[in-house]
Write a protein that holds these residues in place. Structure first.
Motif, PDB file in Angstrom:
ATOM      1  N   VAL A  64       0.852  -1.191   0.000  1.00 15.42           N
ATOM      2  CA  VAL A  64       0.000   0.000   0.000  1.00 15.42           C
ATOM      3  C   VAL A  64       0.890   1.243   0.000  1.00 15.42           C
ATOM      4  O   VAL A  64       1.725   1.423   0.876  1.00 15.42           O
ATOM      5  CB  VAL A  64      -1.023   0.003   1.168  1.00 15.42           C
ATOM      6  CG1 VAL A  64      -0.355  -0.114   2.508  1.00 15.42           C
ATOM      7  CG2 VAL A  64      -1.905   1.231   1.117  1.00 15.42           C
ATOM      8  N   GLU A  65       0.724   2.028  -1.040  1.00 15.47           N
ATOM      9  CA  GLU A  65       1.533   3.238  -1.245  1.00 15.47           C
ATOM     10  C   GLU A  65       0.706   4.211  -2.064  1.00 15.47           C
ATOM     11  O   GLU A  65       0.214   3.861  -3.135  1.00 15.47           O
ATOM     12  CB  GLU A  65       2.827   2.868  -1.969  1.00 15.47           C
ATOM     13  CG  GLU A  65       3.622   4.029  -2.506  1.00 15.47           C
ATOM     14  CD  GLU A  65       4.057   5.007  -1.427  1.00 15.47           C
ATOM     15  OE1 GLU A  65       3.617   6.157  -1.501  1.00 15.47           O
ATOM     16  OE2 GLU A  65       4.817   4.617  -0.542  1.00 15.47           O
ATOM     17  N   CYS A  66       0.531   5.443  -1.568  1.00 21.33           N
ATOM     18  CA  CYS A  66      -0.324   6.406  -2.267  1.00 21.33           C
ATOM     19  C   CYS A  66       0.365   7.064  -3.463  1.00 21.33           C
ATOM     20  O   CYS A  66      -0.293   7.480  -4.404  1.00 21.33           O
ATOM     21  CB  CYS A  66      -0.851   7.465  -1.297  1.00 21.33           C
ATOM     22  SG  CYS A  66       0.422   8.426  -0.479  1.00 21.33           S
ATOM     23  N   ASP A  67       1.690   7.131  -3.454  1.00 18.99           N
ATOM     24  CA  ASP A  67       2.427   7.759  -4.548  1.00 18.99           C
ATOM     25  C   ASP A  67       2.718   6.732  -5.643  1.00 18.99           C
ATOM     26  O   ASP A  67       3.347   5.702  -5.389  1.00 18.99           O
ATOM     27  CB  ASP A  67       3.739   8.352  -4.024  1.00 18.99           C
ATOM     28  CG  ASP A  67       4.544   9.001  -5.112  1.00 18.99           C
ATOM     29  OD1 ASP A  67       5.485   8.342  -5.609  1.00 18.99           O
ATOM     30  OD2 ASP A  67       4.230  10.147  -5.487  1.00 18.99           O
ATOM     31  N   ARG A  68       2.258   7.014  -6.856  1.00 14.54           N
ATOM     32  CA  ARG A  68       2.367   6.055  -7.970  1.00 14.54           C
ATOM     33  C   ARG A  68       3.811   5.640  -8.260  1.00 14.54           C
ATOM     34  O   ARG A  68       4.107   4.451  -8.400  1.00 14.54           O
ATOM     35  CB  ARG A  68       1.743   6.661  -9.226  1.00 14.54           C
ATOM     36  CG  ARG A  68       1.773   5.733 -10.411  1.00 14.54           C
ATOM     37  CD  ARG A  68       1.052   6.373 -11.604  1.00 14.54           C
ATOM     38  NE  ARG A  68       1.004   5.453 -12.704  1.00 14.54           N
ATOM     39  CZ  ARG A  68       1.685   5.631 -13.829  1.00 14.54           C
ATOM     40  NH1 ARG A  68       2.426   6.691 -13.994  1.00 14.54           N
ATOM     41  NH2 ARG A  68       1.592   4.741 -14.793  1.00 14.54           N
ATOM     42  N   GLU A  69       4.719   6.596  -8.346  1.00 16.05           N
ATOM     43  CA  GLU A  69       6.108   6.268  -8.672  1.00 16.05           C
ATOM     44  C   GLU A  69       6.769   5.456  -7.565  1.00 16.05           C
ATOM     45  O   GLU A  69       7.500   4.508  -7.825  1.00 16.05           O
ATOM     46  CB  GLU A  69       6.920   7.538  -8.974  1.00 16.05           C
ATOM     47  CG  GLU A  69       6.520   8.203 -10.276  1.00 16.05           C
ATOM     48  CD  GLU A  69       6.634   7.271 -11.484  1.00 16.05           C
ATOM     49  OE1 GLU A  69       7.665   6.574 -11.617  1.00 16.05           O
ATOM     50  OE2 GLU A  69       5.669   7.216 -12.270  1.00 16.05           O
ATOM     51  N   ARG A  70       6.511   5.830  -6.338  1.00 11.97           N
ATOM     52  CA  ARG A  70       7.090   5.077  -5.218  1.00 11.97           C
ATOM     53  C   ARG A  70       6.495   3.669  -5.151  1.00 11.97           C
ATOM     54  O   ARG A  70       7.182   2.708  -4.837  1.00 11.97           O
ATOM     55  CB  ARG A  70       6.856   5.837  -3.916  1.00 11.97           C
ATOM     56  CG  ARG A  70       7.585   5.225  -2.745  1.00 11.97           C
ATOM     57  CD  ARG A  70       7.519   6.155  -1.561  1.00 11.97           C
ATOM     58  NE  ARG A  70       7.752   5.433  -0.348  1.00 11.97           N
ATOM     59  CZ  ARG A  70       8.751   5.657   0.465  1.00 11.97           C
ATOM     60  NH1 ARG A  70       9.596   6.619   0.220  1.00 11.97           N
ATOM     61  NH2 ARG A  70       8.892   4.939   1.555  1.00 11.97           N
ATOM     62  N   ARG A  71       5.189   3.547  -5.455  1.00 14.31           N
ATOM     63  CA  ARG A  71       4.537   2.237  -5.482  1.00 14.31           C
ATOM     64  C   ARG A  71       5.189   1.346  -6.532  1.00 14.31           C
ATOM     65  O   ARG A  71       5.467   0.166  -6.300  1.00 14.31           O
ATOM     66  CB  ARG A  71       3.039   2.418  -5.754  1.00 14.31           C
ATOM     67  CG  ARG A  71       2.210   1.164  -5.617  1.00 14.31           C
ATOM     68  CD  ARG A  71       0.719   1.446  -5.673  1.00 14.31           C
ATOM     69  NE  ARG A  71       0.287   2.157  -6.861  1.00 14.31           N
ATOM     70  CZ  ARG A  71      -0.192   3.390  -6.871  1.00 14.31           C
ATOM     71  NH1 ARG A  71      -0.297   4.087  -5.756  1.00 14.31           N
ATOM     72  NH2 ARG A  71      -0.563   3.958  -8.008  1.00 14.31           N
ATOM     73  N   LYS A  72       5.460   1.908  -7.706  1.00 13.65           N
ATOM     74  CA  LYS A  72       6.113   1.144  -8.764  1.00 13.65           C
ATOM     75  C   LYS A  72       7.533   0.745  -8.349  1.00 13.65           C
ATOM     76  O   LYS A  72       7.948  -0.392  -8.576  1.00 13.65           O
ATOM     77  CB  LYS A  72       6.158   1.970 -10.053  1.00 13.65           C
ATOM     78  CG  LYS A  72       4.814   2.072 -10.746  1.00 13.65           C
ATOM     79  CD  LYS A  72       4.794   3.048 -11.899  1.00 13.65           C
ATOM     80  CE  LYS A  72       5.798   2.749 -12.961  1.00 13.65           C
ATOM     81  NZ  LYS A  72       5.731   3.674 -14.104  1.00 13.65           N
TER      82      LYS A  72
END
Length: 148
Positions: free
Chosen positions: A40-48
């Motif tokens: 679970v990560e709200c920031d798309r780039e960090r999630r990727k």
């Protein structure tokens, strides 16, 4: 340039569709001996980025954006062959989201280790059910949790 790119189709090529849906393992077959991680990560780039690091370490990863989505996925998958083996929490709206999520999971009867990926000085005790580590330590922390 492939035909999909010329058409403006932003769908990933077939070899990457499972990964785009969060269901691809390193082997590409959806199975992982290391475990199935709910990220679970709200920031798309960090999630990727976190997903990429976890997949390289051999984990199967399902990414979601919010703690509410994570809670829903974890509860629905509990007791099924598709259950998760750990929850990795990236940067969320507030640091308390990780402890809230751990408490909600426990209250719903979902036993999942929760690993909070924190930056620098943020690595500190976060409360019951939550272990914090730096981004570069997350794969090692999870591997040790699975006896790897």
């Amino acid at each position: 340039m492939n035909a999909a790119a010329r058409r403006g189709d932003e769908s990933p090529p077939p070899a990457f569709q499972g990964e785009a849906e969060g269901m691809m393992s390193v082997a590409g077959n959806g199975e992982s001996a290391a475990g199935h991680i709910l990220l679970v990560e709200c920031d798309r780039e960090r999630r990727k980025s976190l997903g990429f690091v976890l997949r390289l370490a051999g984990f199967r990863v399902t990414p979601v954006r919010t703690p509410f989505e994570a809670l829903d996925w974890a509860v629905k998958r509990q007791g099924t062959p598709e259950r998760f083996t750990a929850l990795v929490v990236g940067s969320l709206t507030s640091p308390g989201d990780a402890t809230w999520l751990a408490a909600e999971l426990a209250g719903a009867g979902v036993a999942l280790p929760v690993v909070l990926v924190a930056e620098g000085a943020d690595v500190a005790p976060w409360g019951e059910g939550v272990v914090a580590c730096r981004p570069e330590e997350v794969a090692v922390r999870l591997e040790s949790a699975f006896g790897g």
